[in-house]
Design an enzyme around this catalytic site. Structure first.
Site, PDB file in Angstrom:
ATOM      1  N   LYS A 106       5.950   1.511  -1.456  1.00 33.87           N
ATOM      2  CA  LYS A 106       5.484   1.943  -2.402  1.00 33.87           C
ATOM      3  C   LYS A 106       4.474   0.605  -2.812  1.00 33.87           C
ATOM      4  O   LYS A 106       3.323   1.113  -3.272  1.00 33.87           O
ATOM      5  CB  LYS A 106       6.801   2.002  -3.536  1.00 33.87           C
ATOM      6  CG  LYS A 106       7.639   3.099  -3.460  1.00 33.87           C
ATOM      7  CD  LYS A 106       8.607   3.110  -4.788  1.00 33.87           C
ATOM      8  CE  LYS A 106       9.562   1.909  -4.608  1.00 33.87           C
ATOM      9  NZ  LYS A 106      10.255   1.854  -3.296  1.00 33.87           N
ATOM     10  N   THR A 107       4.651  -0.435  -2.675  1.00 35.65           N
ATOM     11  CA  THR A 107       3.928  -1.546  -3.037  1.00 35.65           C
ATOM     12  C   THR A 107       2.755  -1.426  -2.061  1.00 35.65           C
ATOM     13  O   THR A 107       1.613  -1.490  -2.540  1.00 35.65           O
ATOM     14  CB  THR A 107       4.602  -2.936  -2.730  1.00 35.65           C
ATOM     15  OG1 THR A 107       5.835  -2.818  -3.448  1.00 35.65           O
ATOM     16  CG2 THR A 107       3.668  -4.057  -3.043  1.00 35.65           C
ATOM     17  N   ASP A 153       5.376  -2.582 -10.677  1.00 32.37           N
ATOM     18  CA  ASP A 153       6.783  -2.336  -9.946  1.00 32.37           C
ATOM     19  C   ASP A 153       7.983  -2.148 -10.894  1.00 32.37           C
ATOM     20  O   ASP A 153       7.879  -2.817 -12.042  1.00 32.37           O
ATOM     21  CB  ASP A 153       6.869  -3.445  -9.116  1.00 32.37           C
ATOM     22  CG  ASP A 153       7.634  -3.144  -7.769  1.00 32.37           C
ATOM     23  OD1 ASP A 153       8.018  -1.887  -7.613  1.00 32.37           O
ATOM     24  OD2 ASP A 153       8.080  -4.022  -7.077  1.00 32.37           O
ATOM     25  N   THR A 208      12.473   2.827  -8.081  1.00 27.66           N
ATOM     26  CA  THR A 208      13.618   3.233  -7.352  1.00 27.66           C
ATOM     27  C   THR A 208      14.631   4.371  -7.981  1.00 27.66           C
ATOM     28  O   THR A 208      15.341   4.759  -7.364  1.00 27.66           O
ATOM     29  CB  THR A 208      14.386   2.037  -6.785  1.00 27.66           C
ATOM     30  OG1 THR A 208      14.675   1.322  -7.795  1.00 27.66           O
ATOM     31  CG2 THR A 208      13.665   1.316  -5.801  1.00 27.66           C
ATOM     32  N   ARG A 223      10.671  -1.831   5.969  1.00 26.92           N
ATOM     33  CA  ARG A 223      11.083  -3.281   5.834  1.00 26.92           C
ATOM     34  C   ARG A 223      11.836  -3.589   6.595  1.00 26.92           C
ATOM     35  O   ARG A 223      11.881  -4.937   7.264  1.00 26.92           O
ATOM     36  CB  ARG A 223      11.322  -3.467   4.294  1.00 26.92           C
ATOM     37  CG  ARG A 223      11.527  -4.800   4.104  1.00 26.92           C
ATOM     38  CD  ARG A 223      11.996  -5.226   2.665  1.00 26.92           C
ATOM     39  NE  ARG A 223      10.696  -5.237   1.806  1.00 26.92           N
ATOM     40  CZ  ARG A 223      10.502  -4.606   0.650  1.00 26.92           C
ATOM     41  NH1 ARG A 223      11.518  -3.677   0.302  1.00 26.92           N
ATOM     42  NH2 ARG A 223       9.465  -4.849   0.092  1.00 26.92           N
TER      43      ARG A 223
HETATM   44  P1  ADP Z   1       8.689  -0.830  -1.416  1.00 23.72           P
HETATM   45  O1  ADP Z   1       7.428  -1.409  -2.438  1.00 23.72           O
HETATM   46  O2  ADP Z   1       8.748   0.440  -1.190  1.00 23.72           O
HETATM   47  O3  ADP Z   1       9.765  -1.642  -1.497  1.00 23.72           O
HETATM   48  P2  ADP Z   1       6.765  -2.224   0.644  1.00 23.72           P
HETATM   49  O4  ADP Z   1       5.409  -1.452   0.449  1.00 23.72           O
HETATM   50  O5  ADP Z   1       6.885  -3.464   0.220  1.00 23.72           O
HETATM   51  O6  ADP Z   1       7.943  -1.208   0.262  1.00 23.72           O
HETATM   52  O7  ADP Z   1       6.796  -1.863   2.106  1.00 23.72           O
HETATM   53  C1  ADP Z   1       7.849  -2.991   2.810  1.00 23.72           C
HETATM   54  C2  ADP Z   1       6.984  -3.519   4.105  1.00 23.72           C
HETATM   55  O8  ADP Z   1       6.973  -2.165   5.048  1.00 23.72           O
HETATM   56  C3  ADP Z   1       5.466  -3.663   3.833  1.00 23.72           C
HETATM   57  O9  ADP Z   1       5.285  -4.901   4.124  1.00 23.72           O
HETATM   58  C4  ADP Z   1       4.769  -2.896   4.851  1.00 23.72           C
HETATM   59  O10 ADP Z   1       4.413  -3.798   6.132  1.00 23.72           O
HETATM   60  C5  ADP Z   1       5.681  -1.921   5.610  1.00 23.72           C
HETATM   61  N1  ADP Z   1       5.426  -0.723   5.482  1.00 23.72           N
HETATM   62  C6  ADP Z   1       5.858   0.241   4.663  1.00 23.72           C
HETATM   63  N2  ADP Z   1       5.468   1.511   4.824  1.00 23.72           N
HETATM   64  C7  ADP Z   1       4.703   1.475   5.766  1.00 23.72           C
HETATM   65  C8  ADP Z   1       4.168   2.545   6.274  1.00 23.72           C
HETATM   66  N3  ADP Z   1       4.131   3.716   6.104  1.00 23.72           N
HETATM   67  N4  ADP Z   1       3.379   2.262   7.483  1.00 23.72           N
HETATM   68  C9  ADP Z   1       3.375   0.950   8.036  1.00 23.72           C
HETATM   69  N5  ADP Z   1       3.933  -0.052   7.587  1.00 23.72           N
HETATM   70  C10 ADP Z   1       4.694   0.190   6.231  1.00 23.72           C
END
Ligand code: ADP
Length: 362
Positions: free
Chosen positions: A90-91, A135, A184, A243
């Protein structure tokens, strides 16, 4: 001693093997949220553009269309809501939105905004076209949420001047901006807030082939040479969560460095992850303890959450939020009105003989 600290023999009887540190470590290794000291979004591995974002093809296509339309029309796009479990991107997507639009991004979160005034000062300093990433938007305090409704809809904040009966509010016009909210817990968002997003994307766990591609990409970025089948083995143990995959890849890289390997093969992945007690299905020690408790001590269930948690020596909330979602999703456990029940898949995974009439896996 809890079952979590024990191993069960074939009859489900416990034998002592206490290792609280290993428990902590393995629990954290499969956490979908960042663990101590880990950056929320790993700069090094985060894809910067939509084309680099692995998997989620439908979501990517929708977002591409949505963003390109806004670019062509020369306006800031509608507000975007990203919903889904932690660690799925998401981030990363919020940053990609700003990258694709070639605009700056301001980052905050629901819990960081304690008063409506905190949000008002962020909003009043936004530039034309800027992306505001919020977030955990479901955790905004109510007054801030109400202020956000107006800002998102009318691009206006009402600034209150003075106090008490003499206070007055002055409307302040804001430039057009785009809120990207991440949650979430989409169900916790009040409907007036949800209604103000023009585009909602639901992120789902990644299938194994997408996880394998993601791991291969991360390995290239990290300069790790890895076999396809080693990446596949890592994908299998990563719970469909980028992650977790990136974290496990780094631990496998540690293994390769310490063992002077210039190439990661399936043996290296197997040995490194066995050391962290993450099995071929991505289950860690706590997941296994839960399944062993249901099968070994409750003959497959049903068992209530509190009894189960007491048996494995964990808080009920930990069992419910850390283990259960994955065990249920992978068909090791079902939730029934009478309690948690282990499926045939769980019995087989534990190498135990299921009783007559054991719950079939879906
Ligand atoms: P969330 O905000 O949903 O908790 P993040 O965006 O922080 O998740 O993602 C976690 C890590 O996973 C990031 O550092 C990123 O490098 C990796 N990541 C997430 N989704 C992808 C994707 N579709 N392709 C490549 N890397 C990804």
């Amino acid at each position: 001693m809890s079952l979590y600290e024990s191993e069960l023999d074939a009859n489900g009887a416990g034998t002592v093997q206490s290792n609280a540190d290993a428990r902590e470590e393995s629990l954290r290794m499969v956490s979908a949220s960042p663990i101590n000291g880990e950056p929320v979004s790993d700069e090094e591995l985060r894809p910067s553009g939509l084309d680099e974002f692995i998997g989620q093809p439908r979501l990517k296509a929708q977002m591409k269309l949505f963003l390109n339309a806004a670019i062509k029309r020369g306006v800031a796009p509608d507000h975007i809501l990203l919903a889904g479990p932690p660690g799925l991107g998401k981030t990363t997507l919020a940053m990609i939105v700003a990258h694709e639009l070639e605009t700056p991004i301001r980052i905050t979160s629901g819990p960081a905004i304690q008063h409506a005034g905190d949000l008002a000062s962020i909003l009043s300093s936004l530039e034309e076209g800027e992306v505001l990433f919020i977030d955990e938007i479901h955790r905004l305090p109510r007054p801030a949420e109400e202020l956000l409704y107006i800002a998102m809809e009318d691009f206006r904040v009402d600034v209150v001047v003075g106090k008490g009966p003499g206070a007055s509010s002055i409307p302040l016009t804001l430039p057009r901006f785009t809120v990207v909210g991440a949650t979430t817990r989409e169900g916790m968002l009040p409907s007036p807030l949800r209604a103000r997003f023009g585009f909602t994307a639901h992120l789902d766990f990644y299938p194994r082939d997408e996880m394998r591609r993601l791991i291969l990409r991360s390995a290239t970025v990290l300069g790790v040479s890895i076999d396809e089948d080693a990446a596949d083995q890592l994908a299998r143990r990563s719970r469909g969560t980028p992650r977790i995959a990136n974290r496990l890849l780094r631990r496998v890289r540690d293994w390769a460095v310490v063992h002077d390997l210039d190439h990661v093969d399936i043996d290296a992945v197997t040995q490194a992850l066995d050391l962290y007690q993450i099995d071929t299905e991505g289950l860690d020690r706590l997941d296994m303890a839960v399944l062993k408790a249901i099968c070994g001590s409750f003959n497959g269930g049903p068992v209530g959450l509190n009894n189960l948690a007491a048996m494995v020596g964990e808080e009920s909330e930990t069992v419910e939020t850390v283990c259960e979602p994955y065990l249920v999703r992978e068909g090791f456990m079902v939730r029934t009105p009478k309690g948690r029940v282990a499926t045939l898949k769980a019995w087989r995974h534990l190498n135990l003989r299921p009783p007559e009439g054991a719950e079939p896996s879906f």
